[in-house]
Design an enzyme around this catalytic site. Structure first.
Site, mmCIF file in Angstrom:
data_model
loop_
_atom_site.group_PDB
_atom_site.id
_atom_site.type_symbol
_atom_site.label_atom_id
_atom_site.label_comp_id
_atom_site.label_asym_id
_atom_site.label_seq_id
_atom_site.Cartn_x
_atom_site.Cartn_y
_atom_site.Cartn_z
ATOM 1 N N HIS A 192 -88.264 -1.564 21.338
ATOM 2 C CA HIS A 192 -88.192 -2.046 19.955
ATOM 3 C C HIS A 192 -89.570 -2.419 19.412
ATOM 4 C CE1 HIS A 192 -83.796 -2.600 19.448
ATOM 5 N NE2 HIS A 192 -83.799 -2.704 20.757
ATOM 6 N N GLU A 222 -90.304 -3.115 16.424
ATOM 7 C CA GLU A 222 -90.171 -4.150 15.386
ATOM 8 C C GLU A 222 -90.096 -5.550 16.004
ATOM 9 O OE1 GLU A 222 -87.757 -2.439 16.560
ATOM 10 O OE2 GLU A 222 -85.831 -3.480 16.435
ATOM 11 N N CYS A 248 -83.744 2.524 19.611
ATOM 12 C CA CYS A 248 -82.631 2.041 20.435
ATOM 13 C C CYS A 248 -81.336 2.751 20.021
ATOM 14 C CB CYS A 248 -82.534 0.524 20.330
ATOM 15 S SG CYS A 248 -81.567 -0.212 21.666
#
Lengths: 726, 223
Positions: free
Chosen positions: B195, B197, B86
């Site tokens: 993302h 994560e 990002c």
């Protein structure tokens, strides 16, 4: 000699001025006058509301913490700090910055308590979207919340939004924030320890926001609201993000005695309230205050509401360590004063005293016991004979119309503009009954919700406020959480008008009765009066923010139907209750009658039954039945999960008129689904808790079919529900 | 094997990345402050998401001048693994470690939601645990994810198999050629807008991001 127009421009009355002269025994300086004007404003001083706020239960079934600026509960040695606050008038005048600084302000209240902010919610109210100005407000407010919250890295996980004519000319923006820390890490907003240092940290001070709490927040809107724009603060979320990290870092050093956000009334409020809370005096010299503008007068420095600033009481000798941490984050940190044993706030400018008064005179504003009177028009408004309400010929199109009205329609256009996943704790995303957050390293989870149907409050403030609490609790229960504690944001009109104050008094009493019944303490909150435009007052809006605890995060439940063949149950009963309903408003254009009844004992039994069922793992989905009634609720169960929409066949035996059966908003009802094998378990659990239970259908297919009443494809429903904001 | 997560003022996915490395794939990991002028010993650097320097001026434009970036560039140039997520992707673009630029999303709004991605190249240190052509669900959260590059640059990316992830089904932000993630020519620097994560644990509704971290561990283990 101070002329009346000078103190009147600050929002003070003749009696206030007289009182100030009596306290000081002399004519006040302009800085002193300015300081009293902001501290005694309704927004900071709670002059009209304090008498009633004292009555809120501060204890409940969870251990509570009630601090100066926020409050919370203790769960397994973890403090969950939360609070809701309004930023209505700033948002009406300047929607983007007004909403942004509302988010910034409430988040500062959380981390100044020592807690890391983990989530935000927003409760928004606007006039109808047919008015371009209301659309401008909606777009600006959503943009402001996104601009600020996304940058901070605090997920915006939930909230609510309603549209009603009464908010045209005075929108509501209520922001709630939640944070967590270990119990022993909680800090207070007070100055203590004679000789300790008072430090100014964070952003520099400018002329923005002067009079925000007094001139803007504590007066009705007149037509000249444009002129008030300079009283709105400008937010800088990047600085706030650095301030969060720096603050949590200095708190971890153990050198901080107390800390307070400079929000409303800026330096005036933070110095006087920190001194008062600690029972000490404070002397500051504002010459050292970092400025962003030249030539600022002392009163401007004391009144400025520039954002992202805080006041810290630091142990003597530890100032350097604190300064170094702020320097690491490229933020200001300046010693501007000391704690003394005088009970006096002294403000100097380069050594010259510009204001000096006792702390108690600032923090104990004049209190009012205001008169209240039930509005005469209520008798007429409360009359409703549903025999005079014609049932719609086509129930299908009535349902489609209802689910596409902005209050009920899907809000993805809004919540997808908010980062609702950052921090990776959001286990139930926006769009369900409540947001559910995990706490890393813990089995338990936190659910959060905000709620208020202000139309009910307008028709009956006591019952309306009870319902706001009951429904918030029910939303939590539907997500698998035990309702734990409440914060509130009480939005009303001008308290000096007895019919407005009647609403305030009764809403507060309604909240108290429901919170006592549920044993959910009110741990924090905020009052916003003067929400009036030239057209009149807003609907009374006591927004309830509620936190629930999941014993085990894996017990969380979402609201949509899951699998083909699952059984659908209605828990609770449907009565002829369309007073104040969305149906009456949207289909018949009327706001009339009485709100639905609410039986708090029955509501509690429903919660107990649900939590027991969820714990035993037999419930697959649960959705609170509220605005738009059974028809809307069941439709939503089919279409909320866009990736896997699914139909349902419903057959309800009822003697009620069809439109009333579908759209009545009777309380204490939940639509649940379960696997075939658990049907008997659900029935016996409901019996055990004395909750009316009806198996009403089976999940499956691609249509919402309610026998004899509704037959619509889920695609049609979804299209209508999802496009209202696009 | 050691991971480093670079922290700029305004980074806000740093602790999320740290959590996945430390608690999910259970590997050693450290934060690296952006003012550091020397990089310690790391095997993989993560430049996390967020709003470094408030995204003021232009996303990533100020962060790239932080002292640590010189070290990150040297590390990448010497073959070290770097992943920018990002805002981290935006910083790597500004730093010249990856080609192209980001425009504002087509709808001019911030967009946070799960999207579907197609894994285009599994022959990289970051994607070996995926199947080629696999469709995965990973969320995005950004205002400026509309990837752009000139025609020539795009041809280069395509020719060298540098396009790693493409948006599948719906293109949420208007990115050219549906590009969601790319690597450099040497395949040791990955930039992606989604993302991973946020999608590495069951509780969060998807584990489709986890193979990226597992691929890195496998690749480093073999090295």
């Amino acid at each position: 000699m101070i002329k009346p127009e000078i103190y009147k421009a600050l929002g003070l009355e003749d009696v206030d001025y007289q009182r100030i002269e009596n306290i000081l025994g002399r004519e006040p300086t302009y800085t002193e006058l300015a300081m009293y004007s902001v501290e005694w404003s309704e927004h900071c001083g709670y002059s009209s509301s304090k008498k009633y706020l004292k009555l809120f239960p501060q204890t409940g079934k969870y251990e509570t913490l009630v601090g100066e600026d926020s409050g919370g509960i203790i769960v397994d040695d973890i403090a969950i700090i939360f609070k809701m606050e309004s930023h209505n008038h700033p948002s009406q005048v300047e929607p983007k910055q007004g909403a942004a600084t509302g988010v910034g302000g409430i988040i500062r209240d959380i981390f100044t308590a020592g807690a890391r902010p983990i989530a935000s919610l927003n409760s928004l109210r606007f006039g109808p979207l047919s008015d371009p100005y209301n659309r401008y407000l909606l777009v600006g407010v959503v943009d402001g919340i996104a601009f600020y919250g996304n940058c901070l890295g605090v997920p915006t996980v939930g909230g609510e939004i309603y549209f009603d004519e009464s908010y045209s000319g005075n929108c509501l923006v209520n922001a709630m924030s939640i944070g967590i820390c270990k119990r022993k890490e909680v800090v207070r907003a007070r100055a203590q320890g004679i000789g300790n240092s008072i430090m100014y940290v964070g952003s520099s001070t400018g002329r923005d926001g002067i009079g925000g709490c007094s001139v803007l927040a504590s007066a009705e809107f007149c037509d000249a609201e444009e002129e008030k724009r300079p009283t709105v603060q400008i937010g800088d979320p990047f600085t706030e993000k650095c301030l969060i990290e720096a603050t949590l870092e200095i708190l971890a050093t153990g050198h901080v005695v107390g800390i307070k956000d400079m929000g409303a009334a800026g330096l005036t409020c933070s110095t006087s309230e920190m001194a008062a809370a600690g029972g000490v005096g404070i002397e500051i010299d504002i010459a050292g205050v970092p400025r962003r503008e030249e030539g600022m007068q002392p009163y401007e420095v004391m009144m400025s509401e520039s954002q992202e600033r805080m006041l810290v009481c630091v142990k003597a000798g530890k100032e350097k360590e604190i300064t170094e941490i702020f320097e690491k984050w490229d933020l200001n940190a300046v010693v501007i004063g000391k704690v003394n044993d005088s009970n006096v706030v002294t403000v100097k400018d380069n050594g010259k005293i510009v204001a000096e008064m006792t702390t108690s005179s600032l923090t104990n504003p004049p209190l009012f016991d205001l008169p209240y009177k039930r509005p005469d028009y209520l008798d007429e408004v409360n009359k409703l004979d549903f025999n005079n309400i014609q049932a719609p010929k086509d129930l299908n199109s009535a349902l489609l119309k209802l689910i596409s009205c902005p209050t009920i329609a899907n809000k993805a256009w809004i919540y997808e503009q908010y980062d609702h996943m950052v921090q990776t704790n959001t286990c139930v995303l926006p769009g369900s009954d409540a947001a559910v957050l995990r706490v890393k390293g813990m089995k338990k989870g936190i659910a959060a919700v905000s709620d208020c149907n202000s139309r009910y409050c307008f028709l009956d403030p006591f019952i309306g406020a009870q319902i706001a609490v009951a429904e918030a609790a029910r939303n939590l229960v539907c997500s698998g959480a035990d309702p734990a504690a409440v914060t509130d944001c009480l939005n009303f009109g001008n308290p000096k008008k007895p019919d407005r104050f009647y609403y305030f008094k009764n809403c507060v009493e309604g909240i108290i009765s429901a919170c006592k019944s549920f044993q959910t303490a009110v741990v924090s909150g905020n009052v916003s009066f003067y929400n009036e435009s030239p057209k009149g007052a807003i609907n009374p809006t006591p927004t309830i923010g509620m936190i629930g605890i999941l014993e085990d995060i894996s017990h969380r439940i979402t609201s949509y139907f899951k699998d083909e063949g699952d059984a659908v149950f209605l828990l609770g009963e449907t009565f002829e209750e369309i007073g104040g309903s969305e149906y009456l408003k949207v289909i018949h254009g009327a706001v009339k009658g009485l709100p639905p009844k609410v039986d708090l004992e029955k509501e509690k039994r429903l919660h107990a039954m649900m939590l027991e069922a969820i714990k035993s793992g037999i419930i697959k989905s649960a959705h609170d039945c509220s605005e738009g009634g059974l028809g809307t609720t069941i439709a939503e169960c089919c279409i909320i999960n866009q990736d896997k929409m699914i139909g349902v066949e419903i057959n309800i035996n009822s003697i009620l008129r069809p439109d009333i059966l579908l759209f009545s908003e009777s309380q204490s009802r939940i639509i649940i689904s379960c696997g075939q094998k658990d049907i008997q378990n659900i029935i016996s659990l409901a019996k055990k808790h004395n909750i009316p239970v009806n198996e009403i259908g089976r999940v499956g297919g691609s249509r919402l079919a309610i026998k004899g009443l509704i037959d619509l494809s889920v695609d049609d429903l979804s299209k209508n529900w999802r496009t209202a904001f696009k | 094997m050691k991971f480093g997560v670079v922290v700029f003022p305004g980074s806000n996915c740093d602790s999320d990345c740290y959590h996945v490395i430390s608690d999910v794939i259970k590997q050693p990991v450290e934060y690296i402050w952006h003012k550091n002028k020397k990089l310690g010993n790391y095997d993989c650097l993560i430049v996390p998401g967020g709003f470094s320097y408030g995204d003021y001026l232009r996303c990533g434009a100020i962060a790239r001048f932080s002292p640590i970036m010189k070290e990150v560039i040297d590390f990448a140039n010497s073959g070290g693994l770097v992943i920018g997520i990002c805002n981290g992707f935006q910083i790597l673009l500004e730093a010249g470690l990856l080609p192209g630029a980001m425009l504002r999303n087509k709808n001019l709004h911030f967009i946070c939601r799960f999207v579907k991605l197609k894994v285009e190249n599994t022959n990289t240190p970051f994607t070996s645990k995926y199947d080629r052509g696999q469709i995965v669900r990973i969320p995005i959260a950004h205002n400026e994810g509309n990837y752009f590059i000139d025609d020539e640059g795009l041809k280069e990316l395509q020719k060298n198999d540098q396009i790693i992830f493409r948006y599948h089904g719906e293109n949420p932000n208007g990115a050219l050629d549906n590009i969601a993630g790319i690597v450099n020519k040497k395949h040791n620097v990955l930039g992606m807008m989604p993302h991973p994560e946020r999608s590495s644990e069951k509780e969060l509704g998807s584990e489709d991001g986890l193979p990226i971290f597992k691929s890195i561990v496998a690749w480093l283990g073999e090295k």
